[in-house]
Design an enzyme around this catalytic site. Sequence first.
Site, PDB file in Angstrom:
ATOM      1  CE  LYS A   2      -3.698   2.585   0.879  1.00 21.81           C
ATOM      2  NZ  LYS A   2      -3.214   3.779   0.230  1.00 21.81           N
ATOM      3  CE  LYS A   7       5.481   2.191   1.758  1.00 21.67           C
ATOM      4  NZ  LYS A   7       4.163   2.795   1.510  1.00 21.67           N
ATOM      5  CE  LYS A  33       6.045   8.605  -4.663  1.00 18.60           C
ATOM      6  NZ  LYS A  33       4.963   8.754  -3.705  1.00 18.60           N
ATOM      7  CG  ASP A 120       3.123   0.853  -5.850  1.00 19.63           C
ATOM      8  OD1 ASP A 120       4.327   0.986  -5.602  1.00 19.63           O
ATOM      9  OD2 ASP A 120       2.458   1.694  -6.464  1.00 19.63           O
TER      10      ASP A 120
END
Length: 129
Positions: A2, A7, A33, A120
């Site tokens: 998720k 995190k 990212k 993910d």
Amino acid sequence: GKGGIGKSTTSSNLSAAFSKLGHRVLQIGCDPKHDSTFTLTKKLMPTVIDVLETVEFHSEELRPEDYMFEGYNGVMCVEAGGPPAGTGCGGYVVGQTVKLLKQHHLLEDTDVVIFDVLGDVVCGGFAMP
């Protein structure tokens, strides 16, 4: 897995806390990212994969300062990078990053290593919710 559950924030807070206790801390982000260490460095850093690409993947040409940056309270920050979310395995970038860190003896010079993995990842066993 998720995404968006904190995190990276938790990783950065742990890195800051361990550094305040006097530990030598290395935080490694693994996300396309490349924003895991943003709160520690106040900038988006180049990823290991991007830096490796500039030297045509000849890792022996790299120095730690090419891919590792100092953040808040001396926390050393590395952004591994990775495949776009949900499209591939992050294992390659993790392997290349760990290889570079070992090549430059950076894991030996660190008390705490925090690895912030994306939520993910599509390859089994790399990350679990």
